[in-house]
Design an enzyme around this catalytic site. Structure first.
Site, PDB file in Angstrom:
ATOM      1  CG  LEU A  39       3.706  -6.195  34.417  1.00 38.41           C
ATOM      2  CD1 LEU A  39       3.484  -6.401  36.508  1.00 38.41           C
ATOM      3  CD2 LEU A  39       4.222  -5.097  34.347  1.00 38.41           C
ATOM      4  N   UNK A  40       5.867  -9.123  30.614  1.00 41.41           N
ATOM      5  CA  UNK A  40       6.948  -9.933  30.489  1.00 41.41           C
ATOM      6  C   UNK A  40       7.919  -9.201  29.330  1.00 41.41           C
ATOM      7  N   GLY A  41       8.983  -9.617  29.405  1.00 43.98           N
ATOM      8  CA  GLY A  41       9.524  -9.039  28.462  1.00 43.98           C
ATOM      9  C   GLY A  41       9.520  -8.702  26.962  1.00 43.98           C
TER      10      GLY A  41
END
Length: 190
Positions: A39-41
């Protein structure tokens, strides 16, 4: 402080499907280890590039992803949910890793995985950003805090075919840009 292995080949991990991954089987191959989060950019970029590198060097490179929830709680899935998160959410579009993902772990602090204790001992900071530190103290959720700590998701460690840690790369260094170093270690024409 965690126990630090004498050799890279003394280490192991457990894959998402529960199988032991014995690093002794990696002799003669380069190994790329990256702490990952779904769920990281930069999840889409980094996971796609990890697949690309694994496909470019299918027999001479081992890519291992270590899911970690220590940075912004960006890997909040349980082990059994991670593959579906990658397939349907981010990167999505049916994505499937072509490399091995191991069970979720901690990369910093008292409960850090032995792989990261070893790698941080041998490569205490990223070569491309030696001053890289966690920039916002409210995100530090582990103890003790050390100068060699991984600063965020998607830090990378490259290990040579003889088991020697070669280089550490910051989260901002594009994974695909490691390819020239992989070729150098494998003595492939650049």
């Amino acid at each position: 402080m965690a126990f630090i292995a004498k050799s890279f080949y003394d280490l192991s991990a457990i894959s998402l499907d529960g199988e032991k991954v014995d690093f002794n089987t990696f002799r003669g191959r380069a190994v790329l280890i990256e702490n990952v989060a779904s769920l990281u950019g930069t999840t889409t970029r980094d996971f796609t590039q990890l697949n690309e590198l694994q496909c470019r060097f299918p027999r001479r490179l081992v890519v291992l992803g270590f899911p970690c929830n220590q940075f912004g709680h960006q890997e909040n899935c349980q082990n059994e949910e991670i593959l579906n998160s990658l397939k349907y959410v981010r990167p999505g579009g049916g994505y499937q890793p072509t490399f091995t993902l191991v069970q979720k772990c901690e990369v910093n602090g008292q409960n850090e995985h032995p792989v990261f204790a070893y790698l941080k001992d041998k490569l205490p900071y990223p070569h491309d950003d030696p001053f890289s530190l966690m920039t916002d103290p409210k995100f530090i959720i582990w103890s003790p805090v050390c100068r060699s700590d991984v600063a965020w998701n998607f830090e990378k460690f490259l290990i040579g075919p003889e088991g020697e840690p070669f280089r550490r790369y910051s989260r901002t260094f594009p994974t695909i840009n490691i390819e020239p170093d992989i070729k150098r270690l494998l003595k492939v024409a650049i």
